[in-house]
Design an enzyme around this catalytic site. Structure first.
Site, PDB file in Angstrom:
ATOM      1  N   SER A  50       0.835  -1.196   0.000  1.00 45.40           N
ATOM      2  CA  SER A  50       0.000   0.000   0.000  1.00 45.40           C
ATOM      3  C   SER A  50       0.877   1.256   0.000  1.00 45.40           C
ATOM      4  O   SER A  50       1.667   1.458  -0.913  1.00 45.40           O
ATOM      5  CB  SER A  50      -0.953  -0.045   1.196  1.00 45.40           C
ATOM      6  OG  SER A  50      -1.990   0.896   1.054  1.00 45.40           O
ATOM      7  N   ASP A 136      -9.404  -6.048  -4.095  1.00 41.06           N
ATOM      8  CA  ASP A 136      -8.819  -4.889  -3.419  1.00 41.06           C
ATOM      9  C   ASP A 136      -9.680  -3.649  -3.668  1.00 41.06           C
ATOM     10  O   ASP A 136      -9.822  -3.195  -4.806  1.00 41.06           O
ATOM     11  CB  ASP A 136      -7.393  -4.637  -3.915  1.00 41.06           C
ATOM     12  CG  ASP A 136      -6.611  -3.688  -3.015  1.00 41.06           C
ATOM     13  OD1 ASP A 136      -7.211  -2.713  -2.521  1.00 41.06           O
ATOM     14  OD2 ASP A 136      -5.407  -3.919  -2.810  1.00 41.06           O
ATOM     15  N   HIS A 170      -7.407  -5.921   0.377  1.00 38.13           N
ATOM     16  CA  HIS A 170      -6.235  -5.070   0.538  1.00 38.13           C
ATOM     17  C   HIS A 170      -5.441  -5.526   1.749  1.00 38.13           C
ATOM     18  O   HIS A 170      -5.909  -5.404   2.888  1.00 38.13           O
ATOM     19  CB  HIS A 170      -6.679  -3.613   0.714  1.00 38.13           C
ATOM     20  CG  HIS A 170      -5.556  -2.631   0.715  1.00 38.13           C
ATOM     21  ND1 HIS A 170      -4.877  -2.283  -0.427  1.00 38.13           N
ATOM     22  CD2 HIS A 170      -4.989  -1.917   1.722  1.00 38.13           C
ATOM     23  CE1 HIS A 170      -3.959  -1.390  -0.144  1.00 38.13           C
ATOM     24  NE2 HIS A 170      -3.991  -1.156   1.165  1.00 38.13           N
TER      25      HIS A 170
END
Length: 340
Positions: A50, A136, A170
């Site tokens: 991320s 995600d 995610h």
């Protein structure tokens, strides 16, 4: 009664200050310096998730003379945010179809021409592994496809491997630790029966020995106080196999891997949960790999309440080049580990 309440409140506030100071002091006492290690300077790689993935890309591109491989989970192309948080939150994460790769390549080339980052030709033979889960909802897969295009422009003699087909949300996918693979939430570590850490390190270094149980004493917490001005947490982590330390009995020549956590995953949020459970340390122990885990700090006044690494410019306008505060700080940590 008013006097009693006032006195009681003052005593309570005093106790809170004392406890806070004691906790701070305890953390400083527990933190250790990074030990000098025997590091193979041609075997240094990075990874991240991320915000940490965007940071890992930044670090790879800026220090491409030093970094030979990267593993990126749920990130995007270099300098995507263009120094703007709104761009970071919109185009780079949610609407990446609008990202102009040609412009980002031009910006990258310009930084290299100005010697603000290493020559892009250093990436030609690098090995990159990219991952995005089909579920995600935080960083859309299209952002990683833009990153794939970016790397394919520069990597002509190495490899760009991508996996955009796994059904996951995610987070960092692991074999057996974390929340359900399609769950969105803390600690953003996903139990997916998928060995992302093994794939990243194998892509970087070739065939590895199977992971073993990490040795708890080899995970050290070190003070980041010496890297002031970079908006980092008080402490960082490093996993250092005993054989990698200078003057150790076996005195092994070791590889170095730098991992950047995502938002809400730093020591200020999870203590050592992230660094202990994403799966890198078991491979590090078995294969003589030192893993550096720098830790970002949270700062609501700088639009960073979630402790994200800087990939949009909250520290400094030079955040994406070698002079960027966090970039320079992590490079200095590497130098300490390498005994430079």
């Amino acid at each position: 009664k008013k006097k009693f309440r006032y006195t009681h409140t003052r005593r309570l506030m005093h106790l809170l200050v004392v406890f806070a100071c004691a906790a701070f002091a305890a953390q400083q006492v527990l933190a250790a310096d990074l030990p000098p290690c025997n590091i193979n300077a041609s075997a240094i790689s990075v990874s991240g998730l991320s915000a940490g993935a965007f940071m890992a890309v930044q670090f790879h591109v800026a220090y491409s003379k030093t970094i030979m491989a990267a593993g990126i989970i749920a990130g995007g192309p270099y300098y995507c945010a263009q120094g703007e948080i709104t761009t970071a939150l919109t185009e780079c994460m949610n609407f990446p179809e609008g990202v102009d790769i040609n412009k980002l390549i031009a910006d990258t080339d310009k930084f290299a021409t100005l010697n603000e980052i290493d020559a892009t030709s250093n990436m030609a033979t690098d090995h990159v592994w990219l991952y995005s889960g089909t579920r995600d909802t935080v960083v859309k897969s299209a952002a990683m496809k833009k990153l794939e295009q970016f790397y394919q422009h520069y990597i002509t003699g190495g490899s760009v491997q991508s996996d955009f087909s796994e059904v996951s949300e995610h987070g960092w996918p692991t074999l057996d630790y974390g929340t359900a693979c399609t769950h969105l939430g803390s600690p953003y570590i996903l139990k997916c029966n998928y060995d992302a850490s093994g794939k990243i390190l194998t892509n970087a270094y070739g065939t590895l020995k199977p992971a073993v149980a990490p040795i708890s004493s080899n995970l050290i917490e070190f003070s980041q106080a010496g890297y002031a001005g970079a908006d980092l947490a008080l402490s960082g982590f490093a996993y250092v196999p005993a054989a990698c330390r200078k003057n150790s009995t076996r005195n092994a020549l070791c590889k170095l891997h730098v991992n950047f956590h995502g938002c809400e995953q730093s020591i200020e949020f999870l203590q050592n949960t992230y660094v202990s459970n994403i799966g890198l340390n078991g491979y590090a122990e078995a294969n003589d790999i030192v893993v550096l885990y720098p830790q970002s700090g949270k700062n609501a006044l700088k639009e960073n309440p979630n402790g994200c690494f800087d990939w949009w410019g909250y520290t400094d306008k030079q955040y994406a080049v070698q002079k960027g505060p966090q970039m320079a700080a992590v490079r200095k940590m590497m130098d300490v580990l390498m005994g430079n």
